[in-house]
Design a protein around this motif. Structure first.
Motif, PDB file in Angstrom:
ATOM      1  N   LEU A 279       0.819  -1.194  -0.131  1.00  0.00           N
ATOM      2  CA  LEU A 279      -0.003  -0.100  -0.156  1.00  0.00           C
ATOM      3  C   LEU A 279       0.872   1.384  -0.096  1.00  0.00           C
ATOM      4  O   LEU A 279       0.633   2.099  -0.674  1.00  0.00           O
ATOM      5  CB  LEU A 279      -1.078   0.105   1.139  1.00  0.00           C
ATOM      6  N   ILE A 280       1.764   1.173   0.849  1.00  0.00           N
ATOM      7  CA  ILE A 280       2.806   2.479   0.940  1.00  0.00           C
ATOM      8  C   ILE A 280       3.429   2.702  -0.501  1.00  0.00           C
ATOM      9  O   ILE A 280       3.632   3.581  -0.833  1.00  0.00           O
ATOM     10  CB  ILE A 280       3.880   2.325   2.062  1.00  0.00           C
ATOM     11  N   ASN A 281       4.139   1.618  -1.131  1.00  0.00           N
ATOM     12  CA  ASN A 281       4.774   1.549  -2.199  1.00  0.00           C
ATOM     13  C   ASN A 281       3.779   2.149  -3.297  1.00  0.00           C
ATOM     14  O   ASN A 281       4.315   2.867  -4.139  1.00  0.00           O
ATOM     15  CB  ASN A 281       5.488   0.218  -2.569  1.00  0.00           C
ATOM     16  N   THR A 282       2.853   1.641  -3.315  1.00  0.00           N
ATOM     17  CA  THR A 282       1.763   2.012  -4.375  1.00  0.00           C
ATOM     18  C   THR A 282       1.309   3.368  -4.312  1.00  0.00           C
ATOM     19  O   THR A 282       1.314   4.130  -5.382  1.00  0.00           O
ATOM     20  CB  THR A 282       0.789   0.984  -4.451  1.00  0.00           C
ATOM     21  N   PHE A 283       1.132   3.927  -3.278  1.00  0.00           N
ATOM     22  CA  PHE A 283       0.622   5.144  -3.037  1.00  0.00           C
ATOM     23  C   PHE A 283       1.749   6.247  -3.204  1.00  0.00           C
ATOM     24  O   PHE A 283       1.284   7.163  -3.941  1.00  0.00           O
ATOM     25  CB  PHE A 283       0.054   5.315  -1.435  1.00  0.00           C
ATOM     26  N   THR A 284       2.842   5.833  -2.795  1.00  0.00           N
ATOM     27  CA  THR A 284       3.836   6.829  -2.913  1.00  0.00           C
ATOM     28  C   THR A 284       4.612   6.881  -4.178  1.00  0.00           C
ATOM     29  O   THR A 284       5.170   7.818  -4.896  1.00  0.00           O
ATOM     30  CB  THR A 284       4.936   6.633  -1.898  1.00  0.00           C
ATOM     31  N   HIS A 285       4.295   5.927  -5.145  1.00  0.00           N
ATOM     32  CA  HIS A 285       4.684   5.809  -6.488  1.00  0.00           C
ATOM     33  C   HIS A 285       3.934   7.058  -7.194  1.00  0.00           C
ATOM     34  O   HIS A 285       4.773   7.505  -8.201  1.00  0.00           O
ATOM     35  CB  HIS A 285       4.160   4.563  -7.097  1.00  0.00           C
ATOM     36  N   HIS A 286       2.852   7.375  -7.055  1.00  0.00           N
ATOM     37  CA  HIS A 286       2.153   8.507  -7.743  1.00  0.00           C
ATOM     38  C   HIS A 286       1.958   9.511  -6.603  1.00  0.00           C
ATOM     39  O   HIS A 286       0.609   9.760  -6.625  1.00  0.00           O
ATOM     40  CB  HIS A 286       1.511   8.172  -8.747  1.00  0.00           C
ATOM     41  N   SER A 287       2.647  10.151  -6.016  1.00  0.00           N
ATOM     42  CA  SER A 287       2.058  11.071  -4.958  1.00  0.00           C
ATOM     43  C   SER A 287       2.833  12.359  -4.972  1.00  0.00           C
ATOM     44  O   SER A 287       4.186  12.285  -5.154  1.00  0.00           O
ATOM     45  CB  SER A 287       1.924  10.577  -3.546  1.00  0.00           C
ATOM     46  N   ILE A 288       2.294  13.395  -4.708  1.00  0.00           N
ATOM     47  CA  ILE A 288       2.874  14.760  -4.473  1.00  0.00           C
ATOM     48  C   ILE A 288       2.552  15.345  -3.182  1.00  0.00           C
ATOM     49  O   ILE A 288       1.539  15.249  -2.663  1.00  0.00           O
ATOM     50  CB  ILE A 288       2.539  15.910  -5.735  1.00  0.00           C
ATOM     51  N   GLU A 289       3.572  16.122  -2.665  1.00  0.00           N
ATOM     52  CA  GLU A 289       3.371  16.753  -1.287  1.00  0.00           C
ATOM     53  C   GLU A 289       3.110  18.221  -1.496  1.00  0.00           C
ATOM     54  O   GLU A 289       3.637  19.059  -2.266  1.00  0.00           O
ATOM     55  CB  GLU A 289       4.780  16.402  -0.502  1.00  0.00           C
ATOM     56  N   ARG A 290       2.080  18.637  -0.584  1.00  0.00           N
ATOM     57  CA  ARG A 290       1.649  19.913  -0.601  1.00  0.00           C
ATOM     58  C   ARG A 290       1.153  20.109   0.873  1.00  0.00           C
ATOM     59  O   ARG A 290       0.313  19.399   1.362  1.00  0.00           O
ATOM     60  CB  ARG A 290       0.469  20.142  -1.288  1.00  0.00           C
TER      61      ARG A 290
END
Ligand SMILES: [Zn+2]
Ligand SMILES: [Zn+2]
Length: 335
Positions: free
Chosen positions: A195-206
């Protein structure tokens, strides 16, 4: 705060599951399911009351010590009522004496399996820590950020906590006794990792929040590519939601195994963990109750990400399906 799993195990273990009143000493059970005789349901009584104005209450006694082993005594429900009704006679000193005598009696006259007790305390320690780290009491709330409104998001701090939790599970030294319980933790860890790997694969921080990046938005006019990427985005979002759902199943499996091996009434009151998805187009929210069923419940039901992509459609509920966009469409997913 409530009484921890470890404290409860110590209390029940040292009392040999018996009422501490010397002329009673009846064997007690943890919950009503195990008996049709309500008088033998054990009660974990406070020596100094949990509330300031309860029996033997003392506003000066620190709150964080009230649910600790030293302040608890195990009784049948009849004697619990007796000690609370006659608090003059059953003073703090008197109850501590009764408890000490009872544990001495247990030591001298019963055979306690010390090794089993020790191992169960190790598990109990892990369970308390897992409950705390995973924030079980607000499960429905924190997971809803991953299931909401078509763009999964997660607080940066939460993500770090989950990351630490994953590593913490990985490095536990398990007693190797209750294998199904241990498997359920390993299963949870695997789902969490993917879950962590999949989510952070396409995530941007704001501003301390991580959002799923809308990677189909292009800086040039290319409707064909845009449409292709949009489908991939939706597939990706479904996968995050399915992994969040699987993580909920995995947590429910751990709770089941805890009830089976460690505490038969663990979180019976709170019940099964649920997740909420939405809001949908009509602003509605949907609550999902998800569990592994049948032969998914043995061993480690979550193998790896590619197996899960294929198998998710056979779970009790899923948002998406298949290994890729093409397969998902064949399986009836509409984008
Ligand atoms: Zn009481
Ligand atoms: Zn009793």
């Amino acid at each position: 705060m409530s009484i921890s799993v470890k404290t409860r195990k110590i209390l029940w273990g040292k009392s040999a599951n018996r009422c501490a009143i010397p002329n009673c000493r009846r064997e007690l059970v943890m919950d009503e399911i195990e008996t049709d005789d309500p008088s033998i349901v054990g009660e974990e009584c406070h020596i100094i009351a949990k509330k300031d104005d309860g029996p033997r209450g003392n506003p000066n006694f620190p709150e964080e010590q009230r649910d600790l082993y030293a302040n608890l005594i195990l009784m049948c429900n009849i004697h619990h009522k007796v000690i609370d009704d006659q608090e003059q006679f059953y003073s703090v000193a008197k109850l501590k004496e009764i408890k000490r005598d009872h544990e001495e009696w247990v030591n001298n006259s019963l055979n306690i399996d010390e090794i089993k007790m020790r191992e169960e305390l190790i598990y109990s320690d892990y369970i308390d820590e897992w409950v705390r780290r995973v924030d079980l009491d607000t499960w429905d709330i924190w997971t809803s950020w991953l299931l909401g409104s078509g763009q999964p998001q997660l607080n940066k701090q939460k993500l770090n906590e989950l990351e630490e939790l994953k590593n913490w599970i990985f490095t536990r030294i398990m007693p190797n006794t209750y294998i199904e319980l241990e498997n359920s933790f390993e299963n949870f860890r695997r789902v969490l990792q993917d879950l962590i790997n999949t989510f952070t694969h396409h995530s941007i921080e704001r501003n301390g929040e991580l959002y799923t990046e809308k990677f189909y938005k292009l800086d040039r006019w290319d409707p064909e590519l845009n449409s292709k990427l949009h489908k991939e985005y939706m597939f990706h979002v479904d996968l995050i939601m399915d992994l969040t759902t699987e993580l909920t199943r995995a947590a429910n499996l751990i709770c089941d195994q805890i009830r089976r091996y460690i505490l038969s009434d663990f979180r019976l009151e709170e019940g099964i963990l649920v997740i909420t998805s939405g809001p949908y187009m009509d602003f509605s929210l949907r609550t999902h109750k998800v569990r592994y069923a049948g032969d998914q419940r043995t061993g480690i039901p979550y193998k790896d990400l590619s197996t899960f992509k294929k198998e998710r459609i056979d779970r009790d509920f899923s948002f998406g399906a298949g290994s890729d966009v093409g397969e998902a469409i064949e399986l009836g997913i509409e984008y």
